[in-house]
Write a protein that holds these residues in place. Structure first.
Motif, PDB file in Angstrom:
ATOM      1  N   UNK A 150      20.247   3.672   0.146  1.00  0.00           N
ATOM      2  CA  UNK A 150      19.138   2.954   0.791  1.00  0.00           C
ATOM      3  C   UNK A 150      18.711   1.687   0.062  1.00  0.00           C
ATOM      4  N   UNK A 151      18.599   1.742  -1.266  1.00  0.00           N
ATOM      5  CA  UNK A 151      18.055   0.587  -2.004  1.00  0.00           C
ATOM      6  C   UNK A 151      18.959  -0.648  -1.889  1.00  0.00           C
ATOM      7  N   UNK A 152      20.280  -0.542  -2.129  1.00  0.00           N
ATOM      8  CA  UNK A 152      21.113  -1.747  -1.954  1.00  0.00           C
ATOM      9  C   UNK A 152      21.094  -2.266  -0.516  1.00  0.00           C
ATOM     10  N   UNK A 195       0.825  -1.209   0.000  1.00  0.00           N
ATOM     11  CA  UNK A 195       0.000   0.000   0.000  1.00  0.00           C
ATOM     12  C   UNK A 195       0.860   1.259   0.000  1.00  0.00           C
ATOM     13  N   UNK A 196       2.030   1.202   0.653  1.00  0.00           N
ATOM     14  CA  UNK A 196       2.910   2.375   0.716  1.00  0.00           C
ATOM     15  C   UNK A 196       3.430   2.763  -0.663  1.00  0.00           C
ATOM     16  N   UNK A 197       3.483   1.783  -1.593  1.00  0.00           N
ATOM     17  CA  UNK A 197       3.927   2.089  -2.959  1.00  0.00           C
ATOM     18  C   UNK A 197       2.969   3.070  -3.621  1.00  0.00           C
ATOM     19  N   UNK A 198       1.704   3.043  -3.234  1.00  0.00           N
ATOM     20  CA  UNK A 198       0.718   3.989  -3.761  1.00  0.00           C
ATOM     21  C   UNK A 198       0.663   5.254  -2.901  1.00  0.00           C
ATOM     22  N   UNK A 250      10.642   2.097  -0.809  1.00  0.00           N
ATOM     23  CA  UNK A 250       9.415   1.346  -0.543  1.00  0.00           C
ATOM     24  C   UNK A 250       9.097   0.392  -1.687  1.00  0.00           C
ATOM     25  N   UNK A 251       9.357   0.830  -2.912  1.00  0.00           N
ATOM     26  CA  UNK A 251       9.096  -0.037  -4.064  1.00  0.00           C
ATOM     27  C   UNK A 251       9.953  -1.298  -4.000  1.00  0.00           C
ATOM     28  N   UNK A 252      11.234  -1.136  -3.608  1.00  0.00           N
ATOM     29  CA  UNK A 252      12.112  -2.302  -3.495  1.00  0.00           C
ATOM     30  C   UNK A 252      11.616  -3.249  -2.403  1.00  0.00           C
ATOM     31  N   UNK A 253      11.214  -2.668  -1.252  1.00  0.00           N
ATOM     32  CA  UNK A 253      10.720  -3.501  -0.155  1.00  0.00           C
ATOM     33  C   UNK A 253       9.411  -4.193  -0.534  1.00  0.00           C
ATOM     34  N   UNK A 254       8.529  -3.487  -1.256  1.00  0.00           N
ATOM     35  CA  UNK A 254       7.245  -4.071  -1.665  1.00  0.00           C
ATOM     36  C   UNK A 254       7.442  -5.205  -2.666  1.00  0.00           C
ATOM     37  N   UNK A 255       8.458  -5.064  -3.524  1.00  0.00           N
ATOM     38  CA  UNK A 255       8.752  -6.136  -4.482  1.00  0.00           C
ATOM     39  C   UNK A 255       9.125  -7.415  -3.735  1.00  0.00           C
ATOM     40  N   UNK A 256       9.913  -7.250  -2.683  1.00  0.00           N
ATOM     41  CA  UNK A 256      10.254  -8.409  -1.864  1.00  0.00           C
ATOM     42  C   UNK A 256       9.030  -8.986  -1.170  1.00  0.00           C
ATOM     43  N   UNK A 299       3.208 -12.488   2.304  1.00  0.00           N
ATOM     44  CA  UNK A 299       1.806 -12.878   2.159  1.00  0.00           C
ATOM     45  C   UNK A 299       0.961 -11.601   2.192  1.00  0.00           C
ATOM     46  N   UNK A 300       0.499 -11.163   1.012  1.00  0.00           N
ATOM     47  CA  UNK A 300      -0.252  -9.920   0.891  1.00  0.00           C
ATOM     48  C   UNK A 300      -1.744 -10.220   0.875  1.00  0.00           C
ATOM     49  N   UNK A 301      -2.495  -9.582   1.769  1.00  0.00           N
ATOM     50  CA  UNK A 301      -3.954  -9.655   1.735  1.00  0.00           C
ATOM     51  C   UNK A 301      -4.456  -8.406   1.001  1.00  0.00           C
TER      52      UNK A 301
END
Length: 312
Positions: A81-83, A51-54, A198-204, A210-212
């Protein structure tokens, strides 16, 4: 699970705080989902990250439009941050997903945030006494690459290990690295650098978590409009309003990370907010009672009468 009105309302509160301060999202949203709405921890973490990606790009877009973001500073922070977010995830896997290890990291983070909140109060007092004005233009700030990359590395590592946002800590580090930036500029820069992180973390999270999607949709429905409102306020409001809000959220995040339960935390923060409002009211009342200096014209001596000049 479909859309939940209660999750939408709770997410709106957190989204408003994120838009106002750039901090507190991970520290407040995930515990709210787990403790108040009985969402399983793994699903709460993964759903919040997606959700944070949005949510965060909405706040970042507002600040970009208002010109309160230094893109060069964002670039250096993202470089670190990303690496480190992926390295943090690797370290967490090597620890075997140890809840004890993750908890120790969160306690250390909470202690750092409490120290940071106290330091922000101390810094505010010093600034008031010295008359230091945080009026530097965001595009004219001299970016320091090494400290900026280090700030990004610290934030990315925390995200990777704990799966929660590190905006609170990064705001504190930015404040002391770039002391002339206004609160709105700090918030705008932090929200923008959080987008790729956040996008990198959301990809993981989408790959391994487990995304609801019902929870994710509820978070987005509540937080996106609220973060838009909060970002509009933080990009326009004076420092004297935004900086206390940032300190308040960072302090609450620190207490939550060190393990203060939700209900005692709520009562504590409510008491602090009421005490702050009472202090502000008393101060305004005292300022209203102070006599205003007399106008310059009222203090001036009456002019001497002109001598009559005979008319020829």
């Amino acid at each position: 699970m479909g859309l939940s009105l209660y999750v939408v309302l709770g997410s709106a509160v957190v989204g408003l705080l994120v838009g106002l301060t750039g901090a507190g999202g991970g520290a407040l949203m995930t515990p709210m989902l787990i403790l108040l709405f009985s969402v399983k921890p793994a699903a709460a973490i993964s759903s919040d990250l997606v959700a944070a990606v949005v949510m965060r790009p909405v706040g970042a877009a507002v600040h970009l439009h208002k010109g309160t973001v230094n893109l060069r500073l964002v670039g250096w922070m993202t470089l670190g941050s990303v690496p480190m977010a992926f390295l943090g995830a690797f370290i967490l896997r090597e620890m075997g997903g140890s809840a004890a290890g993750q908890k120790n990291v969160e306690i250390a983070l909470g202690a750092a945030l409490l120290v940071g909140a106290a330091a922000m109060v101390f810094r505010s007092v010093l600034d008031r006494r010295s008359g230091l004005a945080r009026t530097a233009k965001i595009a004219e700030v001299i970016v320091r690459p090494v400290p900026s990359v280090l700030i990004g590395m610290v934030g990315g590592l925390i995200v990777g290990i704990t799966s929660v946002g590190s905006g609170s800590l990064m705001i504190v580090l930015l404040l002391f690295t770039y002391p002339l930036l206004s609160a709105g500029q700090l918030v705008g820069t932090d929200l923008t650098q959080a987008v790729p992180l956040t996008a990198a973390a959301a990809l993981g999270a989408l790959t391994f978590g487990h995304v609801e999607f019902g929870v994710t949709a509820s978070i987005i429905a509540g937080s996106v409009p609220a973060v838009l409102v909060g970002s509009l306020l933080s990009s326009r409001a004076p420092d004297r309003y935004i900086r206390p809000a940032i300190t308040f959220v960072i302090f609450a995040s620190g207490l939550k990370y060190i393990g203060v339960p939700t209900y005692p935390l709520g009562w504590t923060m409510a008491a602090i907010a009421l005490a702050a409002l009472a202090y502000w009211g008393i101060r305004r009342q005292r300022q209203g009672r102070e006599p205003e200096p007399a106008p310059a014209l009222a203090r001036a001596e009456p002019a001497e009468p002109l001598n009559d000049v005979p008319v020829r």
